[in-house]
Design a protein around this motif. Structure first.
Motif, PDB file in Angstrom:
ATOM      1  N   ARG A 296       0.631  -1.125   0.113  1.00  0.00           N
ATOM      2  CA  ARG A 296       0.207  -0.021  -0.001  1.00  0.00           C
ATOM      3  C   ARG A 296       0.911   1.329   0.050  1.00  0.00           C
ATOM      4  O   ARG A 296       0.461   2.388  -0.336  1.00  0.00           O
ATOM      5  CB  ARG A 296      -0.877  -0.044   1.207  1.00  0.00           C
ATOM      6  N   SER A 297       2.230   1.035   0.471  1.00  0.00           N
ATOM      7  CA  SER A 297       3.030   2.209   0.732  1.00  0.00           C
ATOM      8  C   SER A 297       4.208   2.350  -0.212  1.00  0.00           C
ATOM      9  O   SER A 297       4.920   3.328  -0.115  1.00  0.00           O
ATOM     10  CB  SER A 297       3.222   2.546   2.023  1.00  0.00           C
ATOM     11  N   ARG A 304       9.088   7.390   4.312  1.00  0.00           N
ATOM     12  CA  ARG A 304       7.602   7.520   4.444  1.00  0.00           C
ATOM     13  C   ARG A 304       6.869   6.254   4.564  1.00  0.00           C
ATOM     14  O   ARG A 304       6.046   5.806   5.244  1.00  0.00           O
ATOM     15  CB  ARG A 304       6.823   8.319   3.311  1.00  0.00           C
ATOM     16  N   ILE A 305       7.376   5.213   3.917  1.00  0.00           N
ATOM     17  CA  ILE A 305       6.957   3.787   4.036  1.00  0.00           C
ATOM     18  C   ILE A 305       7.043   3.147   5.337  1.00  0.00           C
ATOM     19  O   ILE A 305       6.072   2.651   5.819  1.00  0.00           O
ATOM     20  CB  ILE A 305       7.927   2.779   3.022  1.00  0.00           C
ATOM     21  N   ARG A 307       7.389   4.704   8.257  1.00  0.00           N
ATOM     22  CA  ARG A 307       6.632   5.481   9.034  1.00  0.00           C
ATOM     23  C   ARG A 307       5.253   4.916   9.014  1.00  0.00           C
ATOM     24  O   ARG A 307       4.496   4.957  10.099  1.00  0.00           O
ATOM     25  CB  ARG A 307       6.593   7.064   8.965  1.00  0.00           C
ATOM     26  N   ARG A 308       4.703   4.967   7.669  1.00  0.00           N
ATOM     27  CA  ARG A 308       3.226   4.451   7.541  1.00  0.00           C
ATOM     28  C   ARG A 308       3.298   2.959   8.022  1.00  0.00           C
ATOM     29  O   ARG A 308       2.086   2.700   8.677  1.00  0.00           O
ATOM     30  CB  ARG A 308       3.075   4.750   6.133  1.00  0.00           C
ATOM     31  N   TYR A 311       2.830   3.118  11.913  1.00  0.00           N
ATOM     32  CA  TYR A 311       1.552   3.682  12.102  1.00  0.00           C
ATOM     33  C   TYR A 311       0.476   2.666  12.165  1.00  0.00           C
ATOM     34  O   TYR A 311      -0.283   2.580  13.029  1.00  0.00           O
ATOM     35  CB  TYR A 311       1.362   4.925  11.361  1.00  0.00           C
ATOM     36  N   GLU A 312       0.447   1.841  11.094  1.00  0.00           N
ATOM     37  CA  GLU A 312      -0.484   0.791  10.890  1.00  0.00           C
ATOM     38  C   GLU A 312      -0.368  -0.208  11.691  1.00  0.00           C
ATOM     39  O   GLU A 312      -1.479  -0.616  12.292  1.00  0.00           O
ATOM     40  CB  GLU A 312      -0.596   0.266   9.487  1.00  0.00           C
TER      41      GLU A 312
END
Length: 332
Positions: A296-297, A304-305, A307-308, A311-312
């Motif tokens: 998805r990232s 940013r990959i 970090r996302r 987070y998930e």
């Protein structure tokens, strides 16, 4: 007992409560209770204060007075335990402060840096579950090749953090231009850990090297969680399977080396087991679930990959990590 401000305040509240109970008096009594506790007034002192007020108001008969005096004597034992508890609380606060300082020192010592690379986009993130971390990563670009290390000390707290610091200094002691093959690096580190770490402590580690001239990524593993390799040509994820015994278990362990050619658009993802041991609905998530999160990232920059994905995964655990979390993404 001296008729000081504490006793006077207590007497005023007690008389108001006895003559006309109100929510305001109860609220004031709660505030006074907090104040007395903060100033070290023990339960026995509080009972004695209550008795003194009752004597002054002359509302006690002899039997009740004697019973309260008896209660004060009984409270003496409880008072000793109270002060012991207060001392333990004080020592705990001191220990917490020392751990906070140690955590800040550790963070300054081992905080990983992501070097600039013309041939790769790199992102890395590491977050401890508690104040001290047992995870470690190191990424070095000496201009000729890219070396990446990710490790997880089996254990938690201060012992794991100290062992991890030892790993950090062992890696730093190797000159960048003499890093050597991944298999030999792990063999040397294994001897260091086996010689210096507690017998109950061991370390899992993945060490990889990318040569931008030959486009070959070589790696070895010491019992570490397998990473992911994404082939852009096949649009498919594969496990970066590399077997080997964890560092510190056997001084003479040897490590096998693996190699693969990296094509433009390929990606490599490295992680610690704090990523794969995330729980969802009381069960550990499958590696396929992590791949779905990455997919998805993966169109985003590497920073940013990671970090996302973090987070998930934290969101699945209501933003409470149960283990140290480290995740590295490399896009070629």
């Amino acid at each position: 007992m001296e008729d000081g401000p504490q006793l006077a305040t207590y007497r005023d509240l007690l008389i108001r409560y006895m003559t006309h109970e109100s929510e305001l008096v109860i609220e004031e009594s709660e505030l006074l209770s907090d104040f007395l506790q903060e100033h070290g007034v023990s339960p026995a002192d509080l009972v004695a204060m209550h008795l003194e007020v009752m004597k002054q108001t002359r509302t006690l008969d002899r039997a009740t007075l004697r019973s309260m005096e008896f209660l004060i004597n009984m409270m003496a034992g409880y008072g000793r335990e109270y002060w012991e508890h207060q001392e333990l609380k004080h020592k705990q606060k001191q220990l917490d402060k020392e751990i906070d300082v140690a955590a800040e020192v550790q963070k300054a010592l081992i905080e990983g840096k992501v070097p600039h690379c013309d041939f790769a986009d790199i992102g890395a993130i590491s977050e401890p579950a508690k104040k001290m971390s047992g995870d470690y990563y190191r990424i070095v670009n000496d201009g000729k090749r890219l070396a990446v290390t990710i490790a997880d000390i089996v254990g938690k707290g201060i012992p794991a953090a100290m062992c991890m610091s030892m790993i950090k200094y062992a890696m730093d002691s190797i000159p960048e231009n003499k890093q050597g093959a991944p298999s030999s690096i792990l063999a040397n580190l294994n001897r260091v850990v086996a010689r210096n770490a507690d017998s109950s402590m061991f370390v899992t580690m993945f060490y990889g090297v990318y040569d931008p001239v030959t486009h070959v990524f070589s790696n070895s593993s010491a019992g570490h969680e397998p990473g992911f390799y994404y082939s852009a040509q096949q649009d498919c994820f594969f496990d970066l399977e590399a077997r080997g015994m964890s560092l510190g278990l056997a001084p003479g362990s040897r490590y096998k080396e693996y190699a693969r050619v990296i094509e433009p658009g390929d990606m490599i993802f490295l992680l610690t087991d704090g990523v794969t041991e995330i729980r969802k609905d009381r069960d550990f998530i499958e590696r396929e679930h992590i791949i779905k999160l990455i997919r998805r990232s993966m169109h985003l920059p590497a920073a940013r990959i990671v970090r996302r994905v973090l987070y998930e995964l934290k969101r699945m655990q209501h933003f409470e990590l149960t283990d140290d979390f480290t995740f590295i993404a490399m896009k070629f």
